[in-house]
Design a protein around this motif. Sequence first.
Motif, mmCIF file in Angstrom:
data_model
loop_
_atom_site.group_PDB
_atom_site.id
_atom_site.type_symbol
_atom_site.label_atom_id
_atom_site.label_comp_id
_atom_site.label_asym_id
_atom_site.label_seq_id
_atom_site.Cartn_x
_atom_site.Cartn_y
_atom_site.Cartn_z
ATOM 1 N N PRO A 132 0.824 -1.209 0.000
ATOM 2 C CA PRO A 132 0.000 0.000 0.000
ATOM 3 C C PRO A 132 0.859 1.262 0.000
ATOM 4 N N VAL A 133 0.312 2.325 -0.521
ATOM 5 C CA VAL A 133 1.027 3.608 -0.544
ATOM 6 C C VAL A 133 1.141 4.137 0.887
ATOM 7 N N PRO A 134 2.319 4.608 1.309
ATOM 8 C CA PRO A 134 2.486 5.138 2.672
ATOM 9 C C PRO A 134 1.613 6.372 2.909
ATOM 10 N N SER A 135 1.466 6.748 4.165
ATOM 11 C CA SER A 135 0.558 7.845 4.518
ATOM 12 C C SER A 135 1.226 9.219 4.466
ATOM 13 N N THR A 136 2.522 9.313 4.784
ATOM 14 C CA THR A 136 3.183 10.618 4.831
ATOM 15 C C THR A 136 3.677 11.031 3.446
ATOM 16 N N GLU A 137 3.773 12.342 3.245
ATOM 17 C CA GLU A 137 4.160 12.870 1.936
ATOM 18 C C GLU A 137 5.583 12.443 1.562
ATOM 19 N N LYS A 138 6.499 12.479 2.547
ATOM 20 C CA LYS A 138 7.889 12.097 2.277
ATOM 21 C C LYS A 138 7.976 10.633 1.869
ATOM 22 N N GLN A 139 7.270 9.777 2.601
ATOM 23 C CA GLN A 139 7.307 8.352 2.288
ATOM 24 C C GLN A 139 6.609 8.041 0.968
ATOM 25 N N GLN A 140 5.606 8.834 0.609
ATOM 26 C CA GLN A 140 4.936 8.643 -0.678
ATOM 27 C C GLN A 140 5.900 8.936 -1.827
ATOM 28 N N TRP A 141 6.723 9.971 -1.663
ATOM 29 C CA TRP A 141 7.725 10.321 -2.683
ATOM 30 C C TRP A 141 8.730 9.175 -2.832
ATOM 31 N N LEU A 142 9.202 8.678 -1.693
ATOM 32 C CA LEU A 142 10.170 7.583 -1.715
ATOM 33 C C LEU A 142 9.568 6.312 -2.315
ATOM 34 N N TRP A 143 8.312 6.025 -1.975
ATOM 35 C CA TRP A 143 7.682 4.803 -2.488
ATOM 36 C C TRP A 143 7.454 4.893 -3.997
ATOM 37 N N ALA A 144 7.087 6.074 -4.486
ATOM 38 C CA ALA A 144 6.904 6.226 -5.932
ATOM 39 C C ALA A 144 8.205 5.907 -6.666
ATOM 40 N N ARG A 145 9.317 6.398 -6.122
ATOM 41 C CA ARG A 145 10.616 6.112 -6.748
ATOM 42 C C ARG A 145 11.017 4.652 -6.568
ATOM 43 N N ASP A 146 10.889 4.153 -5.328
ATOM 44 C CA ASP A 146 11.327 2.790 -5.035
ATOM 45 C C ASP A 146 10.518 1.764 -5.808
ATOM 46 N N LYS A 147 9.224 1.998 -5.917
ATOM 47 C CA LYS A 147 8.372 1.050 -6.648
ATOM 48 C C LYS A 147 8.786 1.010 -8.120
ATOM 49 N N ALA A 148 9.092 2.172 -8.698
ATOM 50 C CA ALA A 148 9.531 2.205 -10.096
ATOM 51 C C ALA A 148 10.850 1.449 -10.264
ATOM 52 N N MET A 149 11.761 1.628 -9.320
ATOM 53 C CA MET A 149 13.033 0.913 -9.396
ATOM 54 C C MET A 149 12.824 -0.595 -9.260
ATOM 55 N N LEU A 150 12.015 -1.000 -8.289
ATOM 56 C CA LEU A 150 11.760 -2.426 -8.064
ATOM 57 C C LEU A 150 11.071 -3.060 -9.261
ATOM 58 N N GLU A 151 10.081 -2.375 -9.790
ATOM 59 C CA GLU A 151 9.366 -2.903 -10.958
ATOM 60 C C GLU A 151 10.318 -3.091 -12.135
ATOM 61 N N LEU A 152 11.227 -2.144 -12.324
ATOM 62 C CA LEU A 152 12.135 -2.217 -13.462
ATOM 63 C C LEU A 152 13.203 -3.294 -13.262
ATOM 64 N N LEU A 153 13.705 -3.424 -12.038
ATOM 65 C CA LEU A 153 14.685 -4.478 -11.748
ATOM 66 C C LEU A 153 14.095 -5.859 -12.024
#
Length: 308
Positions: A132-153
Amino acid sequence: MNTIQSNQHNINQYLFDWLDVLSVQQHSQNTIEAYHRDVQSFLHYCLEQQIQIQDVELSDLRQYLSYCVEQKNWSNQSMQRALSAIRQFMQWLQNQGVHDNAQIQDFKIKRQPRPLPGMLSPENIQQLLDQPVPSTEKQQWLWARDKAMLELLYSSGLRLHELVELKLNDIAWSEQLIRVTGKGNKTRVIPFGQKADQALKLWLTVRLQKPVDHHFVFISQNGQQISDRQVQNRVKQQAQRAGLSADLHPHLLRHCFASHLLSASGDLRAVQEMLGHSDLSTTQVYTHLDFEHLAKIYDQSHPRAKKT
């Protein structure tokens, strides 16, 4: 200059000339440095044994490798790496008319079975990528990036450094293809899936929130190109967040990509191309990971396996 000094000078000159050839052939700097270390160690041994480079025989190479095992505790992998470098150097010397001993070119050491890489099931991968998408704005930014990296790997089986070096103009959106430069500066084009496409597009809308003066796809929170170590740390953190006990790292996702794709397609050659392996034997390690699947196919298909 005495005979020993003259021999040392000649050996060093041959080595540096060969390394210059490798550089012109666009071998990576890491490869050239490794070859330099391995061949220089062998040449130093020859010098100590008062063996002229043009007189090196197969028995000298065998004694050197035995010495390395006994005195340096070399593993089979270390011997294979050094032997590959020495054989290539001796082949070059033969081409230069300096040395002529074909036995050295054909000398091989029996390889030990490769340890099979740890593996996540497709269900584990789904658990990681569909968090699930995190609740805080900072963690949402990190998850958007991390999810893209994980999906691509996982979607394209990228090496860690290939992901870090990926640039915006390396993505062909309409064809869902990316261009990466791998080992030996070899470029290949790889497809990426619908989930990776969605994650990348979402990440790039988020990425625009930070002013950057470069074209790297993945950035850190300060807007700079993300580092290898940062990607490794984020992959581990997202694995922990997903509740996975595996010590997850980017290369393991590459292993999962190869194994799952091979299991579904059975096309070893295609997997080899997408991984960027120059040698098919490097890819064949993944066939061992699918033994259960292969055994099932055998039981269903082979005429001598069917029960009457």
